[in-house]
Every structure is written in structure tokens, then in C-alpha cells.
Scaffold this motif. Structure first.
Motif, mmCIF file in Angstrom:
data_model
loop_
_atom_site.group_PDB
_atom_site.id
_atom_site.type_symbol
_atom_site.label_atom_id
_atom_site.label_comp_id
_atom_site.label_asym_id
_atom_site.label_seq_id
_atom_site.Cartn_x
_atom_site.Cartn_y
_atom_site.Cartn_z
ATOM 1 N N ARG A 50 0.837 -1.206 0.000
ATOM 2 C CA ARG A 50 0.000 0.000 0.000
ATOM 3 C C ARG A 50 0.872 1.257 0.000
ATOM 4 N NH1 ARG A 50 -4.462 -2.350 4.206
ATOM 5 N NH2 ARG A 50 -5.706 -3.421 2.632
ATOM 6 N N ALA A 51 1.964 1.226 0.771
ATOM 7 C CA ALA A 51 2.856 2.396 0.826
ATOM 8 C C ALA A 51 3.470 2.643 -0.555
ATOM 9 C CB ALA A 51 3.949 2.174 1.864
ATOM 10 N N VAL A 52 3.893 1.584 -1.192
ATOM 11 C CA VAL A 52 4.543 1.699 -2.505
ATOM 12 C C VAL A 52 3.562 2.223 -3.552
ATOM 13 C CG1 VAL A 52 5.098 0.056 -4.350
ATOM 14 C CG2 VAL A 52 6.522 0.160 -2.334
ATOM 15 N N ASN A 53 2.313 1.870 -3.395
ATOM 16 C CA ASN A 53 1.268 2.362 -4.305
ATOM 17 C C ASN A 53 1.157 3.880 -4.249
ATOM 18 O OD1 ASN A 53 -0.322 1.058 -6.132
ATOM 19 N ND2 ASN A 53 -2.175 1.257 -4.902
ATOM 20 N N ILE A 54 1.355 4.437 -3.047
ATOM 21 C CA ILE A 54 1.324 5.894 -2.882
ATOM 22 C C ILE A 54 2.600 6.494 -3.480
ATOM 23 C CG2 ILE A 54 1.283 7.770 -1.178
ATOM 24 C CD1 ILE A 54 -0.206 5.769 0.695
ATOM 25 N N MET A 55 3.725 5.820 -3.261
ATOM 26 C CA MET A 55 5.024 6.340 -3.722
ATOM 27 C C MET A 55 5.145 6.387 -5.243
ATOM 28 S SD MET A 55 6.612 6.915 -1.000
ATOM 29 C CE MET A 55 6.926 6.427 0.660
ATOM 30 N N LYS A 56 4.308 5.615 -5.920
ATOM 31 C CA LYS A 56 4.368 5.627 -7.396
ATOM 32 C C LYS A 56 4.157 7.047 -7.907
ATOM 33 C CE LYS A 56 2.526 1.095 -8.450
ATOM 34 N NZ LYS A 56 1.312 0.359 -8.675
ATOM 35 N N ASN A 57 3.286 7.803 -7.225
ATOM 36 C CA ASN A 57 3.012 9.179 -7.643
ATOM 37 C C ASN A 57 4.258 10.055 -7.500
ATOM 38 O OD1 ASN A 57 -0.039 9.128 -8.081
ATOM 39 N ND2 ASN A 57 0.145 8.253 -6.033
ATOM 40 N N CYS A 58 5.043 9.783 -6.468
ATOM 41 C CA CYS A 58 6.276 10.564 -6.265
ATOM 42 C C CYS A 58 7.260 10.247 -7.396
ATOM 43 C CB CYS A 58 6.920 10.206 -4.927
ATOM 44 S SG CYS A 58 5.804 10.249 -3.536
ATOM 45 N N ASN A 59 7.357 8.975 -7.747
ATOM 46 C CA ASN A 59 8.262 8.556 -8.827
ATOM 47 C C ASN A 59 7.956 9.278 -10.130
ATOM 48 O OD1 ASN A 59 9.869 6.784 -7.495
ATOM 49 N ND2 ASN A 59 9.089 4.937 -8.475
ATOM 50 N N ASP A 60 6.669 9.411 -10.421
ATOM 51 C CA ASP A 60 6.267 9.992 -11.708
ATOM 52 C C ASP A 60 6.901 11.352 -11.933
ATOM 53 O OD1 ASP A 60 2.890 8.612 -11.809
ATOM 54 O OD2 ASP A 60 4.792 7.910 -12.641
ATOM 55 N N CYS A 61 6.959 12.165 -10.852
ATOM 56 C CA CYS A 61 7.567 13.497 -10.987
ATOM 57 C C CYS A 61 9.084 13.422 -10.858
ATOM 58 C CB CYS A 61 7.052 14.425 -9.892
ATOM 59 S SG CYS A 61 5.747 15.509 -10.436
ATOM 60 N N HIS A 62 9.539 12.799 -9.775
ATOM 61 C CA HIS A 62 10.966 12.842 -9.456
ATOM 62 C C HIS A 62 11.817 12.176 -10.506
ATOM 63 C CE1 HIS A 62 11.073 14.803 -5.558
ATOM 64 N NE2 HIS A 62 9.964 14.165 -5.239
ATOM 65 N N GLN A 63 11.345 11.069 -11.034
ATOM 66 C CA GLN A 63 12.182 10.340 -11.992
ATOM 67 C C GLN A 63 12.236 11.054 -13.332
ATOM 68 O OE1 GLN A 63 10.909 6.203 -12.057
ATOM 69 N NE2 GLN A 63 12.372 5.731 -10.453
ATOM 70 N N SER A 64 11.289 11.943 -13.577
ATOM 71 C CA SER A 64 11.296 12.602 -14.886
ATOM 72 C C SER A 64 11.916 13.984 -14.844
ATOM 73 C CB SER A 64 9.872 12.684 -15.437
ATOM 74 O OG SER A 64 9.069 13.451 -14.571
ATOM 75 N N GLN A 65 11.885 14.662 -13.666
ATOM 76 C CA GLN A 65 12.317 16.057 -13.726
ATOM 77 C C GLN A 65 13.186 16.528 -12.568
ATOM 78 O OE1 GLN A 65 8.775 18.432 -13.829
ATOM 79 N NE2 GLN A 65 8.116 17.862 -11.828
ATOM 80 N N LYS A 120 16.300 17.573 -10.572
ATOM 81 C CA LYS A 120 17.643 17.948 -11.037
ATOM 82 C C LYS A 120 18.717 17.143 -10.297
ATOM 83 C CE LYS A 120 16.597 22.655 -12.562
ATOM 84 N NZ LYS A 120 15.148 22.567 -12.426
ATOM 85 N N ASP A 121 18.415 16.733 -9.049
ATOM 86 C CA ASP A 121 19.392 15.981 -8.258
ATOM 87 C C ASP A 121 19.413 14.527 -8.756
ATOM 88 O OD1 ASP A 121 19.945 15.657 -4.658
ATOM 89 O OD2 ASP A 121 20.782 14.543 -6.345
ATOM 90 N N PRO A 122 20.538 14.061 -9.292
ATOM 91 C CA PRO A 122 20.567 12.697 -9.851
ATOM 92 C C PRO A 122 20.306 11.627 -8.801
ATOM 93 C CG PRO A 122 22.774 13.673 -9.840
ATOM 94 C CD PRO A 122 21.835 14.746 -9.435
ATOM 95 N N ASP A 123 20.710 11.893 -7.544
ATOM 96 C CA ASP A 123 20.472 10.892 -6.488
ATOM 97 C C ASP A 123 18.977 10.697 -6.268
ATOM 98 O OD1 ASP A 123 23.310 11.870 -4.439
ATOM 99 O OD2 ASP A 123 23.104 10.405 -6.059
ATOM 100 N N ILE A 124 18.245 11.795 -6.249
ATOM 101 C CA ILE A 124 16.793 11.699 -6.058
ATOM 102 C C ILE A 124 16.144 11.116 -7.313
ATOM 103 C CG2 ILE A 124 14.665 12.965 -5.550
ATOM 104 C CD1 ILE A 124 16.536 13.077 -3.225
ATOM 105 N N ALA A 140 17.081 7.443 4.373
ATOM 106 C CA ALA A 140 16.002 7.524 3.373
ATOM 107 C C ALA A 140 14.650 7.673 4.066
ATOM 108 C CB ALA A 140 16.018 6.280 2.490
ATOM 109 N N ILE A 141 14.426 6.856 5.093
ATOM 110 C CA ILE A 141 13.131 6.896 5.789
ATOM 111 C C ILE A 141 12.976 8.226 6.515
ATOM 112 C CG2 ILE A 141 11.714 5.784 7.555
ATOM 113 C CD1 ILE A 141 12.140 4.120 4.983
ATOM 114 N N ARG A 142 14.102 8.709 7.084
ATOM 115 C CA ARG A 142 14.040 9.987 7.797
ATOM 116 C C ARG A 142 13.678 11.111 6.825
ATOM 117 N NH1 ARG A 142 19.305 10.748 9.725
ATOM 118 N NH2 ARG A 142 18.975 8.997 11.118
ATOM 119 N N LEU A 143 14.263 11.048 5.624
ATOM 120 C CA LEU A 143 14.000 12.067 4.596
ATOM 121 C C LEU A 143 12.530 12.063 4.198
ATOM 122 C CD1 LEU A 143 15.830 14.008 2.920
ATOM 123 C CD2 LEU A 143 15.805 12.309 1.120
ATOM 124 N N LEU A 144 11.991 10.865 4.027
ATOM 125 C CA LEU A 144 10.578 10.749 3.648
ATOM 126 C C LEU A 144 9.695 11.338 4.737
ATOM 127 C CD1 LEU A 144 10.147 7.134 2.209
ATOM 128 C CD2 LEU A 144 9.685 9.273 1.036
#
Lengths: 498, 206
Positions: free
Chosen positions: A398-413, A415-419, A439-443
Motif C-alpha cells: 500500500r505504501a509503494v502504491n502511494i510512492m508511485k506518484n512521487c516517482n512519476d515526478c521525481h524520476q522525470s524532472q 535535477k538531483d541525480p540521487d533523487i 532515506a526513511i528519515r528524509l521521507l
């Protein structure tokens, strides 16, 4: 003593309901699963007798392999897989098995069925340059898919006129048509250039073929561009409209005309995250409205790859688009994930390592449909006995299902290559315990999960996607339980433990 | 305590038709609506139904929501698992089939598949409208044994599925349930058995 025995018996029965066997299904169970999964029916009684004999003779494995090949060539397998492709393209599913594909067959139906039946490369869904279809009934003016008009007008400038005899010919005696384009015809790209696809993804002057481009990205590159999905409540719609057309309440007539031409919406930053991909690909569809365009149109395939590389391939037409798409690693990964979801299950996660294995096998097999399905149903993941998920395993999904939305933006645009290279849906986040903790703390901090996002940095305030209270509750629970991965193993110490 | 134990044991039968976990996230996969129609057609020719045969032979707007269809907007199943409507759809079709059609005369191939060779050969002496109570016990048990295997699979497959731990006990319960219907005909018992088995998870999923 009697009471004790009854209680023990009841406990054993109760536990058996929740038994997590985790052991490979017995061979006969696998036989049932194979038959139901591939062709939609259990093995016949005669097949079960043959299987029992094969088991006694010690040739069960060979028997199952033979049956796998037999099921893959069954019409029911073709029908079932075609229905899955229909679902993927969000097309109305063909319901009538007996009338498919030759009698009802539109060009799309026939093409997909032929690719599956002939064990062709999956790429043919994009690369095919010829079509078979049944011509429309002459008096059926309401027929949705006028294949003749779609294919013939661009070529000949007219539709073959039905003769008087055609009106007298019963439906069953219609003769199928075959239209073949040159192998280098830049206008043609398999299922994308069929009346069904064009009819499903209708073009308008405002839309400018972006809907078709979005469908291509979603189906072939698994890029769903989630942030561009508008809100459906009144408040959200008003907000979206204000974002797309700022200051619209004070527009004059000249402003409206200018905005319609200038496409203001496509210039705004948040909108550009999708439009930089959609607009160039939409141009490739050119002037295609209800029929195929008479001439190819130029555009480009533009996107940021999952590895951060910038892809910008100039295209002379849809034919070039098809060739460019099948060469992308994102295409390979996307297609194997579709097959995984169809035959293994969307609830069985695919690790990066597994995905690489699948892609390699997909390519080694020449991307042949039946061969790849045969490989998938031989995997341990297909043979494994069903088991109920634990609470932690369910929470991870369920958590990963929510994170998919974050991926859609972060992976495409981002600027930080690590993110940008951090796949938030791939658990665990790292093999290193300190990295996982960071990572968990950042989230937790950036989403302000503990306070339902009151002080959040992500998602940005002007993002069209926002987390709901339920989403925050799921993420909070997930992190408090140690952010378990798909196997239920905590990535960090659960809250309250040292 | 004995009563509680009995209740708990019977509860395993009562709750076993329902899959553990949600359809979307559990590993049990339900067959699609078309698969259900195909699988039932191995035993029943619903084109012979007097009423509403299209609902039992084709997926249409009327039965699509009952058969696990996807919403075209979201692409997700309309219902995550079979509903009461699904059960009513399947059992309604079976009931209508037996009411409309003399399966012994009209379709011997399906009849043998449904009843088993042993029972099929003997029932021509009895006819399906004769009382169930007149059938010798060994044939009654042979019918139940065959129908359970035909619909759900062998004992190993049934046990492996995880809901029924002891197939012998399950068959015994079906036998006892059939015996309690003292006025029933053979046709009525066959109909009830077919309905019961065709809506179990072991038949509808994998």
C-alpha cells in the motif's frame, strides 16, 4: 481431557485457515493452474487421466511441457491474451468468443490476435504494416469503425463504393479485405494506426493529439504521467482551471482568442513536466483526425530515461516512432512488467534484479509472445502456492502504491541525480542500514508524515496530486512499523524499539 | 465445549468459499467472466435454457458486473471478488438448465462428464426424476465422489488449495446433506450438488 482435545482440534483447524505454506504447489495443482491461467478452463477429465498415467510413468514434467505448448496454441489463449491487451489500451473488450476474430474482426482485433497466434515478436504490435479486416456492412451507417474510410481515403482519395449486389450479400458472406502498406511507410505503426485506437483516443483542436501521445507513453513506456490527472471535486477543478488559465475571470475576447492559439497551459512549469513529452509526440500524429493522415508528420520522441539520460529522437512519422520505441530500455521493462502482471500477478513484486533477468529472457526469445509466456509459467513465482499476506507485507504494497506518484515526478524532472535515480517503489531502499535510515528519515521529514503534511515540502504546494488523510495514515503506520519491505522485513527499527 | 468444537469445525465449511485476503492483493486469482462461462460449459450447455440463455452464454452489460468485469474508466475490477450476484447468476443458470433440458437424452457427453460413468450407466434405470432415496448408497457416494473431483479436482488439488483439509469429511458432509432431503429426486440432488460446487473458490479461482 475431552474439552482439551476439542480445543486443540479447533485450534489446528483455525490455524490451517491461515497457513502460510510458502511451498511449491504440487504438480497436479500446477497443472490446474496452468490450464486455468492459459486457457481459462480446468483440465478436462480425459487430460487428468492422461496426467495420472504420466505421473505413474515418471514423465509428468514432459507431459506438462507438452500441455503448455498445446494450451499456448489454443484459441482460448489467444482470446484471453487479446482481452488483456484490450484492457491495457482501455478499449472495449471483445465479448463474443465464437465470433472472433474473423467474423467481427476490425483491423486492430485481427492484428493483435495474429501477433499472439503466430507467436510473432511482441514488437509487431507497433511495427506491423498490413491489416486484415471485414468491411463494414453497407447499410450499417452507425458502424463505429469504418475501416475502409480509415485506410482507403488517404491512399485512393475515396472509399470503395458498394455495388447493388453488396447490399444483397448476407453478413456471413462478406469477404475480408487486406490492406498492405510499404515496409518503409512512415504513416503506419501497428495498433496505433487503427480505427479502434483513433476512435478511442479522439483528437480535437485543443487536444492536438496529446491524448494519443499519452496513450502511447502509458502503454509502451509505462509512463502514466500521474501528476497531470486533474482533480475531480469542485474545489480541485476550480484550482486546476485557475492554474491552466490564470486570470481567466478578466479575459477579454481578444485574450481568449490569443490563449487558444498560444496554448498558455502548455508553457507553465508544472504542466511542462508532461507537455515536453506529449507535445512533440502528438505532432507525429499530424493531421490525423478520423482517418489516417495522407502524409507523415514530423515530431520527436522526448523523455527522460529512468537512468537519467535525456532522450530526444527526431521522428519523420509514426513509423519512426514505432522503431524508436522498441529500442528503448523503458519499453523492454514496461512490456515484461505487463506480462508479469498478467501471468504472475500484480501483487507479486518484481525486484530490479528480476526485472533485468526478465528483460534479458524477453530479448533472448526474440520477444516472441508465446515463448515468453511459456517461460513465465515455468518460473517458481508462477508455481508457488498462494499464501495470504501478513499485515506488514500488505502495508508495504500500500505504501509503494502511494510512492508511485512521487516517482512519476521525481524520476522525470528532478535535477538531483540521487533523487532522480531513487526508485521509491523498490524495497528495500538500500543494503546499507544507515542509508535506509536516512532515506526513511528524509521521507518522514519532507512529507511531514507525523502531522498529516501540515509542514510538508513534498509534494509541492502547486502540485495537482496531494496525499489524502488515508495516505498519511498508511505511510505513518508503515514507517512506525519499521518501513517493512515486500517480504515483511523491517528496513529500520520500528517506532518504540531501540 | 463439544458444541463449540462442532461449531468451529462447521465454520470451516461455512467460511471456506470465501478467499483469504482481498482479490487485488492476495495470490488467489479468480477466473474472468468468460473463463467462468467456458468452465461451466464443460458440464452444462446453457444454450438449451428456456429463459435468458444469453445471460448464461455470453458476457453482456447485464451480467458483466457479476462476472468480474473491469471498469473501462479505471481498468480495475468493478468488484474485487465474486459477490452474491455472481453466485445467483451461476446458480440461476444451472437451475434453469436442469429445469429446461433433459440432459440424459439430449447431451450424453456432458451428462457422463457431470455424473460420472458409473452413475450415468445406472441412472437410465432410475431416470433423473426418481427419488434419491431409491438409489443404492454406493451409487450415491459414487456420484458425490465424481462430482467433487470433476469440479474441484483430486484430493491432492483440493487439499493444496487450503480450504478443505479433509476431502473425505467434505464428501461425507455433502452425503449427509443430501440424505436429509428425504423427498428429493435425483435431479434435485444433482442440481444442488452442481450449484454448491460451481460457486466454490476451488472451482472459480486458482
Amino acid at each position: 481431557m475431552r474439552t482439551f482435545k476439542v480445543l486443540i482440534a479447533a485450534l489446528i483447524v483455525a490455524l490451517s485457515l491461515f497457513a502460510n505454506a510458502g511451498t511449491p504447489a504440487q504438480t497436479e495443482t500446477y497443472f490446474f493452474k496452468l490450464s486455468k491461467s492459459l486457457r481459462g478452463v480446468p483440465p478436462t477429465l480425459e487430460e487428468r487421466e492422461e496426467f495420472a498415467k504420466a505421473v505413474q510413468a515418471g514423465t509428468a514434467e514432459a507431459f506438462l511441457q507438452k500441455k503448455t505448448q498445446e494450451y499456448l496454441t489454443d484459441d482460448k489463449f489467444t482470446f484471453k491474451l487479446k482481452q488483456k491487451v484490450d484492457e491495457l489500451l482501455k478499449l472495449k473488450q471483445q465479448r463474443e468468443f465464437d465470433k472472433t476474430p474473423k467474423e467481427t474482426g476490425t483491423s486492430y482485433d485481427r492484428l493483435v490476435s495474429e501477433v499472439i497466434q503466430s507467436n510473432s515478436s511482441w514488437d509487431q504490435l507497433l511495427l506491423a504494416k498490413s491489416y486484415h479486416y471485414m468491411p463494414p456492412i453497407p447499410w450499417d451507417f452507425l458502424s463505429s469503425y469504418n475501416e475502409d474510410a480509415f485506410f482507403f481515403i488517404p491512399n485512393q482519395g475515396h472509399v470503395p463504393s458498394p455495388s447493388f449486389e453488396d447490399y444483397l450479400v448476407p453478413d456471413t458472406k462478406r469477404v475480408e479485405r487486406h490492406v498492405a502498406f510499404a515496409p518503409d511507410d512512415l504513416r503506419i505503426a501497428g495498433v496505433v494506426t487503427t480505427p479502434r485506437f483513433f476512435g478511442r483516443y479522439v483528437n480535437t483542436a485543443l487536444n492536438k493529439n496529446r491524448r494519443r501521445a499519452a496513450a502511447v507513453f502509458r502503454v509502451f513506456l509505462c509512463d502514466s504521467m500521474a501528476p497531470s490527472v486533474p482533480a475531480t471535486d469542485n474545489q480541485g477543478e476550480k484550482q486546476d482551471f485557475d492554474t491552466i488559465f490564470p486570470g481567466h475571470s478578466s479575459y477579454t475576447e481578444d485574450d481568449i482568442r490569443r490563449n487558444t492559439q498560444a496554448d498558455v497551459h502548455g508553457q507553465l512549469m508544472d504542466c511542462k513536466s508532461c507537455h515536453y513529452k506529449l507535445d512533440p509526440l502528438g505532432q507525429v500524429f499530424g493531421f490525423s483526425a478520423a482517418t489516417l493522415a495522407p502524409l507523415p508528420a514530423a515530431g520527436s520522441l522526448t523523455f527522460k530515461g529512468q537512468d537519467g539520460r535525456a532522450v530526444a529522437i527526431p521522428l519523420r512519422g509514426l513509423g519512426d516512432m514505432a522503431q524508436a520505441l522498441i529500442q528503448q530500455t523503458e519499453y523492454e521493462k514496461c512490456q515484461v512488467r505487463h506480462f508479469w502482471r498478467w501471468y504472475i500477478g500484480k501483487d507479486v513484486p518484481v525486484s530490479r534484479h528480476k526485472e533485468q533477468e526478465l528483460v534479458k529472457k524477453f530479448n533472448d526469445l526474440g520477444r516472441k509472445t508465446q515463448d515468453f509466456v511459456s517461460y513465465l509459467v515455468s518460473l517458481p513465482e508462477f508455481k508457488e502456492r498462494p499464501q495470504a499476506l501478513t499485515q506488514d507485507q500488505l502495508l508495504a504494497r500500500r505504501a509503494v502504491n502511494i510512492m508511485k506518484n512521487c516517482n512519476d515526478c521525481h524520476q522525470s524532472q528532478d535535477k538531483d541525480p540521487d533523487i532522480r535515480n531513487w526508485d521509491l517503489t523498490d524495497l528495500p531502499y538500500s543494503q546499507d542500514a544507515d542509508e535506509r535510515k536516512d532515506a526513511i528519515r528524509l521521507l518522514r521529514k519532507n512529507l511531514d508524515i507525523d502531522h498529516d503534511g501540515v509542514g510538508k515540502k513534498m509534494p509541492p504546494k502547486d502540485s495537482l496530486w496531494k496525499l489524502s488523510q488515508d495516505d498519511f495514515a498508511i505511510l505513518r503506520d508503515w514507517i512506525n512499523r519499521g518501513a517493512p519491505d515486500f517480504d515483511g522485513n523491517a528496513q529500520v527499527s520500528p517506532k518504540g524499539t531501540p | 465445549m463439544r458444541t463449540l468444537g462442532t461449531i468451529l469445525l462447521l465454520a470451516t465449511v461455512g467460511f471456506s468459499p470465501f478467499a483469504k485476503g482481498s482479490f487485488e492483493e492476495n495470490a488467489h486469482r479468480y477466473m474472468s467472466g468468460q473463463d467462468i462461462i467456458w468452465s461451466l460449459s464443460m458440464f452444462f450447455d446453457f444454450s438449451k435454457n428456456s429463459n435468458n440463455k444469453e445471460v448464461c452464454t455470453e458476457l453482456r452489460a447485464l451480467n458483466e458486473t457479476l462476472a468480474g468485469g473491469n471498469s473501462p474508466i479505471t481498468g480495475e475490477p468493478i468488484s474485487p471478488s465474486p459477490t452474491q450476484g455472481t453466485v445467483l447468476w451461476i446458480t440461476g443458470c444451472i437451475d434453469e438448465y436442469f429445469a429446461s433440458y433433459n440432459v440424459l437424452v439430449g447431451d450424453p457427453i456432458r451428462a457422463k462428464r457431470l455424473l460420472g460413468e458409473e452413475f450415468y450407466k445406472s441412472v437410465t434405470d432410475f431416470r433423473l426424476w426418481q427419488p434419491w432415496a431409491d438409489v443404492p448408497e454406493n451409487l450415491q457416494r459414487a456420484l458425490i465422489r465424481h462430482m467433487v473431483a470433476a469440479f474441484l479436482g483430486s484430493d491432492d488439488v483440493i487439499k493444496d488449495f487450503g480450504f478443505i483439509q479433509n476431502p473425505d469429511d467434505f464428501r461425507e458432509q455433502l452425503f449427509i446433506a443430501a440424505q436429509t432431503r428425504t423427498q428429493a429426486t435425483i435431479l434435485q440432488i444433482v442440481t444442488l450438488l452442481a450449484m454448491n460446487l460451481s460457486v466454490r473458490d476451488e472451482f472459480l479461482s486458482y
